[in-house]
Design a protein around this motif. Structure first.
Motif, PDB file in Angstrom:
ATOM      1  N   ALA A 676       0.831  -1.201   0.000  1.00 45.22           N
ATOM      2  CA  ALA A 676       0.000   0.000   0.000  1.00 45.22           C
ATOM      3  C   ALA A 676       0.866   1.253   0.000  1.00 45.22           C
ATOM      4  O   ALA A 676       0.561   2.238  -0.692  1.00 45.22           O
ATOM      5  CB  ALA A 676      -0.921  -0.021   1.221  1.00 45.22           C
ATOM      6  N   GLU A 677       1.955   1.217   0.742  1.00 44.63           N
ATOM      7  CA  GLU A 677       2.825   2.392   0.821  1.00 44.63           C
ATOM      8  C   GLU A 677       3.426   2.731  -0.540  1.00 44.63           C
ATOM      9  O   GLU A 677       3.481   3.892  -0.945  1.00 44.63           O
ATOM     10  CB  GLU A 677       3.937   2.121   1.834  1.00 44.63           C
ATOM     11  CG  GLU A 677       4.846   3.307   2.081  1.00 44.63           C
ATOM     12  CD  GLU A 677       5.925   3.014   3.105  1.00 44.63           C
ATOM     13  OE1 GLU A 677       6.613   3.938   3.528  1.00 44.63           O
ATOM     14  OE2 GLU A 677       6.051   1.826   3.486  1.00 44.63           O
ATOM     15  N   GLU A 680       0.667   4.094  -2.882  1.00 43.06           N
ATOM     16  CA  GLU A 680       0.283   5.464  -2.505  1.00 43.06           C
ATOM     17  C   GLU A 680       1.336   6.469  -2.955  1.00 43.06           C
ATOM     18  O   GLU A 680       1.006   7.576  -3.413  1.00 43.06           O
ATOM     19  CB  GLU A 680       0.075   5.535  -0.991  1.00 43.06           C
ATOM     20  CG  GLU A 680      -1.214   4.853  -0.525  1.00 43.06           C
ATOM     21  CD  GLU A 680      -1.297   4.750   0.977  1.00 43.06           C
ATOM     22  OE1 GLU A 680      -0.351   5.222   1.655  1.00 43.06           O
ATOM     23  OE2 GLU A 680      -2.286   4.193   1.496  1.00 43.06           O
ATOM     24  N   SER A 681       2.594   6.094  -2.851  1.00 38.55           N
ATOM     25  CA  SER A 681       3.654   6.988  -3.317  1.00 38.55           C
ATOM     26  C   SER A 681       3.588   7.173  -4.830  1.00 38.55           C
ATOM     27  O   SER A 681       3.784   8.282  -5.343  1.00 38.55           O
ATOM     28  CB  SER A 681       5.026   6.424  -2.922  1.00 38.55           C
ATOM     29  OG  SER A 681       5.158   6.340  -1.523  1.00 38.55           O
ATOM     30  N   LEU A 683       0.905   6.974  -6.578  1.00 39.19           N
ATOM     31  CA  LEU A 683      -0.252   7.840  -6.827  1.00 39.19           C
ATOM     32  C   LEU A 683       0.142   9.309  -6.721  1.00 39.19           C
ATOM     33  O   LEU A 683      -0.291  10.146  -7.511  1.00 39.19           O
ATOM     34  CB  LEU A 683      -1.370   7.524  -5.826  1.00 39.19           C
ATOM     35  CG  LEU A 683      -2.404   6.479  -6.250  1.00 39.19           C
ATOM     36  CD1 LEU A 683      -3.356   6.177  -5.098  1.00 39.19           C
ATOM     37  CD2 LEU A 683      -3.181   6.948  -7.461  1.00 39.19           C
ATOM     38  N   HIS A 714      -8.794  -0.172  -1.900  1.00 38.79           N
ATOM     39  CA  HIS A 714      -8.811   1.256  -1.562  1.00 38.79           C
ATOM     40  C   HIS A 714      -7.899   2.045  -2.491  1.00 38.79           C
ATOM     41  O   HIS A 714      -8.176   3.202  -2.823  1.00 38.79           O
ATOM     42  CB  HIS A 714      -8.395   1.447  -0.103  1.00 38.79           C
ATOM     43  CG  HIS A 714      -6.998   0.998   0.203  1.00 38.79           C
ATOM     44  ND1 HIS A 714      -6.626  -0.337   0.212  1.00 38.79           N
ATOM     45  CD2 HIS A 714      -5.870   1.695   0.501  1.00 38.79           C
ATOM     46  CE1 HIS A 714      -5.338  -0.442   0.509  1.00 38.79           C
ATOM     47  NE2 HIS A 714      -4.864   0.780   0.680  1.00 38.79           N
ATOM     48  N   ILE A 715      -6.806   1.428  -2.939  1.00 37.69           N
ATOM     49  CA  ILE A 715      -5.947   2.090  -3.919  1.00 37.69           C
ATOM     50  C   ILE A 715      -6.657   2.154  -5.274  1.00 37.69           C
ATOM     51  O   ILE A 715      -6.609   3.165  -5.979  1.00 37.69           O
ATOM     52  CB  ILE A 715      -4.613   1.334  -4.059  1.00 37.69           C
ATOM     53  CG1 ILE A 715      -3.864   1.327  -2.714  1.00 37.69           C
ATOM     54  CG2 ILE A 715      -3.747   1.972  -5.146  1.00 37.69           C
ATOM     55  CD1 ILE A 715      -3.389   2.665  -2.260  1.00 37.69           C
ATOM     56  N   VAL A 718      -9.148   4.999  -5.640  1.00 30.04           N
ATOM     57  CA  VAL A 718      -8.546   6.322  -5.827  1.00 30.04           C
ATOM     58  C   VAL A 718      -7.847   6.405  -7.187  1.00 30.04           C
ATOM     59  O   VAL A 718      -7.868   7.449  -7.840  1.00 30.04           O
ATOM     60  CB  VAL A 718      -7.544   6.620  -4.691  1.00 30.04           C
ATOM     61  CG1 VAL A 718      -6.903   7.976  -4.888  1.00 30.04           C
ATOM     62  CG2 VAL A 718      -8.241   6.543  -3.342  1.00 30.04           C
TER      63      VAL A 718
END
Length: 1217
Positions: A676-677, A680-681, A683, A714-715, A718
């Motif tokens: 996830a980290e 998110e980066s 993104l 969840h990723i 988004v």
């Protein structure tokens, strides 16, 4: 015997001592007959004390003790069996030589020889430093050294024998137990013999030099130090004898003159190290020997001179240049061992004498191309050794010799050159031991090493992989440091090196897959095709290992081991698993090698092959943690917090190289990105303005996002809107990659593609219509029908239920915004039907929070520009029932701003009275009443709860309009409502139920006006004009009163309950200056405006918040502010509040978004006629430019709406523009 004690001997006077000595002599003579040992010890101790106390000045005492001195030299004492007696006698004799110096009382040469040989034998007692008599032995040594007693022997024929024996004894007894005084007295004793004697015999010289021979030197280091000190002390005196010795051996070849002839070169080296002056006459002889025809002799001389020239403090090269030049000539010697020895010497010379590097460079250059492999190899070793000690010792030319040898035809030489360069790079570039300048000097090494990966030899490729793992990016570094090292390495590599590194990762990944396939085959049941498949895979793996001919058998053996040993097979499966971490890889490699290794077989070719294989397939650099650390490092560069300049690379170059690195790793290690980290980066990178950054992020998502939809919903929620926005509005390359990402990552890709293309199609048609600006082709009608169909079908035109909720929401938003765009153009505003207007207005009550939010913002922009007709301001009336407090406050803020804007415009432009119906804010009341009459939630005319909703909606707009009674506006509003009650609904004039709703809503509005205003006059300043499309012409008065009474009778019974006091909106938080436009609703709040809808929750979209229904079902209002009714409150508080709001919401300044058209700031207005006599304000003069600006802002707004129904619940959205 008691008389003869120590105290008596010390205290007696001179006259008594004479008598005492006679007694001693008598006792000693008697002792020869009686017990020797009984008397000897006591008697001699007394004699020793006597002689110790005597000095050289008393001739009388010398004469007195002469007989005793002669008696002590008798054989009885010299050969006495008791060693203590012999020691005491030796001490007495030493004192006698001291007392009678420079002459001795003994005249016989033989007796002198016996005495000195006796004393020499006693000196052997010095060896035992822990002996009780050691002090007497030291006294003996000190006495004879101080007096130089042995100099008496110079006149003896056998002096050489005496001196040789003395030297041998001293060299034998010296040890590490002796202190500096013992060492000093020995040197004094021996040096006096050399310096004061007439000559030094070869035997005596050999006794000294033998201690310099390496074999003896290693056995007795103290003897070597003693000889070294002696030679330094006597250098000038002994040099002629040393020169003679070397002349005899080197020049005349007389090796028989000494047993040390075979050690002549070792002795020369040692003597040169002790004192170069000892060899002043010998060194020219070495130049002659360098040109000897004997290969072995030349080799020995070369070895000798190599040590002499290379010694740390040697100045031989500068002092004897002919010898140095002669030595350099041996680099081209015909004999291979000679050349090899010269090359080996180079490293020591470079390290200890950097000033000689220039002389050596040309010779090393020639030798780096020597036909002999060993010589080329040692050239590399010499240069690398010196470089590792200090990079400044070697010049660039020498390093280039090593660089050239990386392409040598022999593997051994190539390997040494590559490993040497790798070690230099690690020390000076990674560890920066010599500073930035040194790192810059060898910055080419990393590129050169990776270029070798292009070679065909598998050995070279494997060595490059090993060098990369151990030296360029050491795998044993901590994860963050390792990724930082890789990041800046990749950023500073040249193009070819980058390609080589990428190819290396691809090859390793391919081999990893081959091993995984082999493991899968082994687990399958055996069949006819099994053996062929395994053999085929074994052959493929063999081609990726060194020496395929021998390796094939080892790989077959490994396949058998994997079949039999389940533990090894599981360890190897873990190692080749895409999810294997670097730490797990190290453990697996250790376990496998431990299992296959055998202590009884230290050299195991099979194990070596397995190690090669494990080195290639083990992921020692890249895992999930590493990728996360690498992305953080890239983000640091993007944020400007990284030390890019210190690492010798620009920030822009570092960012692009880092993204390119991530892109390559996403292809070779896609599973390592599954966190996830990391996503998110990425993104965050995707949303950056830099096109290259966004493109790289899209490509990474494409390579790594195959499992994203399942594992990271969840990723996905988004990411999808961002990809859709890139596909629709991004640059061509980004749009292409975004389409690829959607295709690779999402299962329902067809739906997503359809949504993208449908929205783009809608925008295309609307923009075309706005450009045409006429409806002659009836294209506007067909477009409006399609938009209406989209709104009526909740965004699903096909009505097959295949579209997801988020896509339907986006289509509804796109359709609603398209209607607003068309309504801003007069030619299209005229053809928008009331039903289409109402459907468009209901979008503000959509079940999706993001749709309501984006639509309200679009509506506000059009109204603030005075482009949308006034009836669209009434749409905000429907926001009164929005369950989200922030949305209601935002709608109220928009109403306040628009009302103030229009009032200000009318004040500045008093000549536009004919436009009052399109500008005067009070004219919004008829449109609001019309919308409420046709509200789908208003079903039962007499339902109290529904009437309360009507009252709240009316008060939502009337509160703002009635905050100030400017120009008796309260009476104007009342008159307008009364006029409406004299008409019928323009949309359904013959529907009694609709007309009943109309009159009921008018009654509610009338009651609000009457109850909230007590200051207006009964006469309206002007006669209101009602919009003809919305209401019919007034009926006859009697008919109106009849209908009025009928309607009134139907609601009068409960008016008292209906008009209970409610909270004045001034008590509610309506802060229009607070940024509340993007706040998300709570999970339980749902507005109920709009058409009937299905289930609001989108099961496929985790980010969908609770949605208001668009149908007729009424949702519970959870706001406590709206639950109470306080109509009885004094309106002064509301007026005060509105006054403040009027000041805060003044028309926007020129140059900002939402500024009024130019007609608002100048007296030259242009008007444009609206439909059916309703006039609309004209757009500004540069209308085309403003429309272009509006299209850009529309795109921005649509980009902001991409996240609808996918945001986490309760999270606030981005700020409105």
């Amino acid at each position: 015997y008691s008389f003869i004690d120590e105290s008596a001997a010390r205290d007696v006077k001179t006259e008594v001592r004479t008598e005492l000595v006679s007694y001693i002599t008598l006792y000693m003579s008697v002792g020869c007959v009686v017990d020797t040992r009984l008397y000897g010890a006591f008697q001699n101790q007394m004699v020793v004390k006597t002689f110790m106390d005597m000095d050289q000045d008393s001739e009388e005492e010398k004469e007195l003790y002469l007989n005793l001195a002669l008696h002590l030299a008798s054989d009885f004492f010299l050969k006495h069996p008791d060693k203590d007696v012999r020691l005491l006698v030796a001490c007495c004799l030493a004192d006698i030589f001291r007392i009678y110096a420079p002459e001795a009382p003994y005249t016989s040469p033989d007796k002198l020889k016996d005495i000195f040989m006796f004393i020499t034998r006693q000196l052997k007692g010095l060896e035992d430093t822990k002996s009780a008599q050691f002090n007497r032995y030291f006294y003996l040594l000190e006495n004879i050294a101080w007096v130089k007693s042995y100099n008496i022997c110079f006149e003896l024929e056998d002096s050489n024998e005496i001196f040789t024996q003395l030297y041998r004894t001293l060299f034998q007894v010296i040890n590490n137990g002796h202190n500096q005084k013992v060492h000093m007295h020995m040197v004094d004793l021996m040096s006096s013999i050399v310096c004061e004697g007439d000559s030094v015999s070869q035997e005596l010289l050999d006794t000294v030099l033998v201690n310099l021979v390496p074999a003896h030197k290693n056995l007795n280091k103290q003897a070597y130090d003693l000889a070294k000190a002696l030679l330094k002390r006597t250098a000038q005196a002994i040099e002629p004898y040393i020169t003679n010795f070397f002349n005899q051996v080197l020049m005349l070849g007389k090796t028989s003159v000494s047993d040390l002839s075979e050690h002549v070169f070792d002795l020369i080296l040692e003597l040169y190290n002790i004192d170069s002056h000892l060899l002043l006459s010998v060194l020219p002889q070495l130049e002659f020997k360098l040109k000897s025809n004997d290969n072995d002799e030349r080799l020995q001389v070369v070895k000798l001179l190599a040590k002499m020239f290379g010694a740390k403090d040697s100045e031989l090269a500068s002092q004897n240049k002919p010898l140095w030049q002669c030595y350099l000539g041996r680099f081209n010697d015909i004999h291979v061992p000679v050349r090899l020895e010269c090359v080996k010497f180079a490293s020591h010379c470079l390290m200890n004498h950097p000033d000689l590097a220039k002389d050596l460079t040309e010779y090393l250059k020639v030798r780096s191309h020597d036909p002999e492999e060993a010589i080329r190899h040692d050239v590399i070793v010499s240069i690398v050794t010196a470089s590792k000690k200090d990079l400044s010792l070697v010049n660039d030319q020498l390093l280039n010799f090593v660089r050239e040898r990386t392409l040598d035809k022999r593997w051994r030489v190539r390997k040494e050159a590559m490993m040497g360069l790798a070690q230099i790079y690690k020390k000076y570039a990674l560890q920066a031991e010599a500073g930035k300048e040194a790192a810059k000097q060898i910055s080419w090494i990393k590129d050169k090493l990776l270029h070798i990966y292009y070679q065909n030899s598998i050995d070279d490729r494997l060595l490059v992989e090993r060098i990369f793992a151990q030296y360029l990016v050491p795998h044993n570094l901590e994860t963050t440091e390792r990724m930082k090292c890789l990041y800046y390495l990749y950023a500073t590599l040249d193009g070819n090196a980058v390609k080589a590194l990428n190819e290396m990762w691809k090859c390793q990944n391919m081999l990893r897959h081959h091993v995984k396939d082999l493991l899968d085959l082994i687990k399958q049941p055996k069949s006819d095709s099994y053996s062929k498949a395994v053999f085929s895979k074994v052959m493929v793996i063999t081609r990726n290992l060194p020496d395929p001919g021998k390796t094939q058998d080892f790989v077959k053996k490994l396949a058998q081991v994997l079949e039999e040993d389940e533990k090894i097979r599981k360890q190897l499966e873990t190692l080749v698993s895409p999810s294997c971490s670097c730490k797990q890889a190290e453990v697996c490699v250790k376990e496998i090698t431990k299992k296959l290794g055998s202590p009884k077989q230290p050299s195991n070719p099979f194990l070596e092959m397995v190690k090669f294989l494990l080195e290639r397939i083990a992921p020692v650099h890249i895992d999930t943690e590493s990728i996360s650390a690498l992305i953080k490092q890239v983000n640091k560069s993007i944020e400007g917090t990284a030390d890019d300049e210190d690492e010798g690379v620009s920030t822009e170059q570092a960012i692009r190289a880092g993204l390119e690195l991530l892109k390559v790793l996403s292809f070779t290690h896609p599973v390592s990105f599954h966190s996830a980290e990391t996503f998110e980066s990425l993104l965050g990178c995707l949303k950056m303005d830099d096109e290259k950054v966004a493109e790289a992020a899209l490509q990474i998502f494409k390579n790594t996002g195959s499992k994203l939809e399942e594992s990271f919903p969840h990723i996905k929620s988004v990411l999808l809107p961002v990809l859709q926005q890139k596909a629709k509005k991004g640059p061509p390359r980004q749009a292409k990659y975004a389409i690829h990402c959607i295709h690779a990552m999402f299962s329902n890709r067809d739906t997503h593609f359809a949504q993208i293309f449908e929205i783009q199609g809608l925008k295309l048609m609307v923009r075309w219509l706005l450009g045409v600006k006429n409806n002659q082709s009836k294209s506007g009608n067909s477009t409006l029908r399609m938009l209406t169909a989209i709104l009526s079908s909740d965004g699903d035109l096909t009505e097959q239920g295949k579209m997801g909720k988020p896509d339907m929401s986006r289509l509804r938003l796109a359709a609603g915004c398209a209607v607003l765009r068309l309504a801003q153009e007069p030619c299209y505003h005229e053809i928008i039907t009331l039903e289409q207007y109402q459907l468009c207005a209901l979008v503000i009550n959509d079940e999706c929070y993001q749709v309501r939010q984006a639509f309200a913002q679009k509506l506000q922009k059009g109204l603030c520009r005075l482009r949308l007709p006034l009836e669209y301001l009434a749409v905000f009336t429907l926001c009164a029932k929005d369950p989200v407090k922030e949305r209601r406050a935002h709608a109220r803020q928009c109403l306040v701003k628009n009302i103030n804007l229009r009032r200000e415009y009318l004040k500045q432009h008093a000549a536009v009275s004919e436009k009052l119906i399109s500008l005067l804010p009070e004219y919004v009341v008829p449109y609001a009443i019309h919308l409420l009459v046709h509200d789908p939630d208003y079903v039962k005319v007499q339902d109290i709860e529904q009437l309360k909703d009507i009252k709240e909606a009316l008060w939502f707009v009337l509160e703002i309009l009635m905050a100030k009674n400017e120009n008796n506006s309260h009476a104007f509003i009342r008159k307008m409502v009364e006029n409406i009650k004299q008409t019928k609904d323009g949309q359904c004039p013959d529907d009694p139920k609709i007309n009943e709703k109309l009159y009921t809503v008018c009654d509610v509005a009338m009651n609000i006006v009457i109850s909230k205003s007590t200051t207006y006059s009964l006469e309206s300043p002007k006669d209101p004009v009602l919009p003809a499309r919305y209401f019919t012409q007034p009926d006859k008065v009697l008919n109106y009163f009849f209908e009025l009474q009928t309607c009134k009778s139907s609601i009068d019974y409960n008016l008292d309950f209906f008009f209970q006091p409610r909270l004045d909106s001034a008590d509610v938080d309506h802060s229009e200056n607070e940024d509340i436009s993007m706040k998300s609703p709570s999970e339980t709040e749902k507005p109920s405006r709009g058409r009937k809808r299905g289930a609001a929750a989108n099961q496929d979209d985790k980010g969908q918040e609770s949605k208001p229904k668009r149908g007729r079902k009424k949702a519970a209002n959870t706001s406590t502010d709206d639950a109470e009714d306080q109509w009885g409150e004094d309106s002064s508080m509301a007026e005060a509040t509105l006054e403040t709001e009027d000041e805060q919401n003044s028309p926007p300044k020129r140059g900002r978004r939402g500024r009024p058209p130019k007609s608002a700031a100048s007296k030259d207005e242009t008007s444009s006629k609206g439909r059916r006599g309703c006039k609309k304000t004209a757009p500004p003069a540069d209308e085309e430019n403003e429309e272009e600006q509006e299209e850009e802002e529309d795109d921005e707004d649509d980009a902001g709406s991409e996240n609808m129904e996918v945001k986490p619940k309760g999270r606030r959205g981005r700020k409105p523009r």
